[in-house]
Scaffold this motif. Structure first.
Motif, PDB file in Angstrom:
ATOM      1  N   ASP A  16       0.953  -1.127  -0.053  1.00 30.47           N
ATOM      2  CA  ASP A  16      -0.132  -0.043  -0.058  1.00 30.47           C
ATOM      3  C   ASP A  16       0.936   1.304   0.063  1.00 30.47           C
ATOM      4  OD1 ASP A  16      -1.791   2.000   0.702  1.00 30.47           O
ATOM      5  OD2 ASP A  16      -2.571   1.138   2.295  1.00 30.47           O
ATOM      6  N   PRO A  17       0.687   2.215  -0.970  1.00 28.80           N
ATOM      7  CA  PRO A  17       1.708   3.446  -1.116  1.00 28.80           C
ATOM      8  C   PRO A  17       1.503   4.314   0.090  1.00 28.80           C
ATOM      9  CG  PRO A  17       0.594   2.898  -3.233  1.00 28.80           C
ATOM     10  CD  PRO A  17       0.020   1.815  -2.224  1.00 28.80           C
ATOM     11  N   ALA A  18       0.439   4.271   0.834  1.00 28.56           N
ATOM     12  CA  ALA A  18       0.260   5.100   1.898  1.00 28.56           C
ATOM     13  C   ALA A  18       1.013   4.636   3.020  1.00 28.56           C
ATOM     14  CB  ALA A  18      -1.366   5.040   2.326  1.00 28.56           C
ATOM     15  N   THR A  19       1.142   3.235   3.240  1.00 24.06           N
ATOM     16  CA  THR A  19       1.657   2.612   4.433  1.00 24.06           C
ATOM     17  C   THR A  19       3.099   2.760   4.182  1.00 24.06           C
ATOM     18  OG1 THR A  19       0.100   0.575   4.324  1.00 24.06           O
ATOM     19  CG2 THR A  19       2.418   0.345   5.568  1.00 24.06           C
ATOM     20  N   GLU A  20       3.762   2.617   3.002  1.00 24.98           N
ATOM     21  CA  GLU A  20       5.410   2.903   2.523  1.00 24.98           C
ATOM     22  C   GLU A  20       5.531   4.375   2.791  1.00 24.98           C
ATOM     23  OE1 GLU A  20       8.553   2.537  -0.822  1.00 24.98           O
ATOM     24  OE2 GLU A  20       6.966   1.157  -0.883  1.00 24.98           O
ATOM     25  N   ARG A  21       4.594   5.343   2.543  1.00 22.14           N
ATOM     26  CA  ARG A  21       4.857   6.885   2.757  1.00 22.14           C
ATOM     27  C   ARG A  21       4.951   6.934   4.573  1.00 22.14           C
ATOM     28  NH1 ARG A  21       1.152   7.492  -1.419  1.00 22.14           N
ATOM     29  NH2 ARG A  21      -0.409   7.833   0.011  1.00 22.14           N
TER      30      ARG A  21
END
Length: 99
Positions: A16-21
């Motif tokens: 999930d891109p939000a998790t990585e951010r």
């Protein structure tokens, strides 16, 4: 295609891109890395880049707070915090367990 670029494209479809951010923000704010947390390869050894055990705790707490999750005891070990990729995986596991 170099390995880091290839890996980055694979990671973006799996994580999930939000998790990585959130993980990268926590590393930037609390990781005390010798490099830019936003630019570090997902598989780079964070301990080799300056992450300490004390900073690891602060990174974990920041990720938990931002994502409203709690890392399960089973992942609280050095290898979980060795790479961006492994921290993201642990955060996603925590989110799955919370739902």
């Amino acid at each position: 295609m170099d390995q880091d670029h290839q890996h980055a494209s694979t990671t973006s479809t799996l994580a999930d891109p939000a998790t990585e951010r959130a993980v990268r923000r926590a590393l930037a704010d609390h990781g005390r890395l010798t490099v830019d947390a936003q630019a570090v390869a997902s598989i780079a050894d964070l301990y080799a880049l300056g992450l300490s055990s004390h900073a690891t705790v602060n990174v974990m707490l920041a990720v938990e707070s931002e994502l409203d999750v709690e890392f399960p005891d089973s992942v609280l070990n050095r290898s979980t915090f060795a790479t961006v990729e492994s921290i993201v995986a642990a955060a996603e596991l925590a989110a799955e367990l919370a739902s």
